[in-house]
Design a protein around this motif. Structure first.
Motif, short mmCIF file in Angstrom:
data_model
loop_
_atom_site.label_atom_id
_atom_site.label_comp_id
_atom_site.label_asym_id
_atom_site.label_seq_id
_atom_site.Cartn_x
_atom_site.Cartn_y
_atom_site.Cartn_z
N ASP A 170 31.47 43.82 80.03
CA ASP A 170 30.77 44.56 78.97
C ASP A 170 29.56 43.79 78.46
OD1 ASP A 170 32.64 46.54 79.22
OD2 ASP A 170 33.77 46.00 77.40
N CYS A 171 29.70 42.48 78.37
CA CYS A 171 28.58 41.65 77.93
C CYS A 171 27.42 41.75 78.91
CB CYS A 171 29.04 40.20 77.78
SG CYS A 171 27.70 39.05 77.44
N ILE A 179 25.82 37.87 72.31
CA ILE A 179 26.34 39.20 72.66
C ILE A 179 27.82 39.11 73.00
CG2 ILE A 179 26.24 41.05 74.38
CD1 ILE A 179 23.20 40.55 74.54
N GLU A 193 26.79 44.18 81.03
CA GLU A 193 26.22 45.53 80.95
C GLU A 193 25.28 45.64 79.76
OE1 GLU A 193 29.32 48.45 80.82
OE2 GLU A 193 30.09 47.89 82.78
N ARG A 194 25.73 45.14 78.62
CA ARG A 194 24.90 45.20 77.42
C ARG A 194 23.65 44.34 77.58
NH1 ARG A 194 27.44 45.53 71.59
NH2 ARG A 194 28.23 47.35 72.65
N LEU A 199 30.86 40.83 70.78
CA LEU A 199 31.78 41.78 71.41
C LEU A 199 33.23 41.30 71.27
CD1 LEU A 199 29.89 42.67 74.72
CD2 LEU A 199 30.44 44.24 72.85
N SER A 208 21.24 46.23 79.89
CA SER A 208 20.68 47.44 79.28
C SER A 208 19.74 47.13 78.11
CB SER A 208 21.79 48.38 78.81
OG SER A 208 22.49 47.81 77.74
N ARG A 209 19.90 45.95 77.52
CA ARG A 209 19.06 45.59 76.36
C ARG A 209 18.14 44.40 76.67
NH1 ARG A 209 23.74 47.68 74.38
NH2 ARG A 209 23.56 49.09 72.60
#
Length: 172
Positions: free
Chosen positions: A32-33, A57, A35-36, A61, A39-40
């Protein structure tokens, strides 16, 4: 971007495992980290080392997930669950027994109650309890014996069936 992120993955996994204490949860957190982060990527400050940003990040999370787990029960798959955890004893009776014990303790004389609590709850030796109370060891032993006898009588003297129950009315 990949050149900067890829070398950080082992360190992210170590940190995630230390935070989550479970391998699969840590791996999910790292995914998830990442991916974030991807995306950012445009939101990071140019010219700065992205390491601190990515670890921030990951940390945020993880804290969000840990807060959520304290607010809702832990999910366990049916196949992974221990069969003994499906059924549990009723806890109401334990609460009633606890209330009866506290009531019976309150009925004991102070010197018996203090000795009983020091020896049984606080697990002090007879000698230490005698020192705390400033009495001989024999006095501690006799008070403890009398307290245990009286407590046993108080706990068995009033069976549940003979107690007055709250007045209930029937509703049709």
């Amino acid at each position: 971007m990949v050149r900067l992120i890829e070398p950080l993955i082992p360190a992210l996994r170590r940190y995630a495992r230390a935070l989550m204490r479970e391998r699969t949860a840590a791996d999910d957190l790292v995914q998830d980290c990442l991916e974030r982060t991807i995306s950012r990527w445009h939101q990071r400050r140019p010219g700065e080392d992205p390491r601190a940003w990515i670890f921030t990040i990951l940390h945020n999370l993880a804290m969000t997930r840990l807060r959520r787990t304290t607010q809702r029960p832990i999910h366990i798959g049916l196949d992974d669950a221990d069969p003994a955890s499906f059924a549990s004893e009723a806890r109401q009776e334990d609460g009633l027994r606890h209330r009866d014990l506290v009531t019976a303790l309150a009925q004991l004389p102070d010197e018996q109650r203090t000795v009983l609590l020091l020896v049984t709850v606080e697990e002090l030796s007879y000698a230490d309890a005698a020192q705390v109370l400033g009495v001989p060891i024999g006095t501690v032993m006799s008070r403890l014996s009398r307290a245990r006898e009286r407590l046993a009588k108080l706990m068995s003297a009033e069976p549940r069936a003979s107690r007055p129950s709250p007045h209930l009315r029937s509703v049709k």
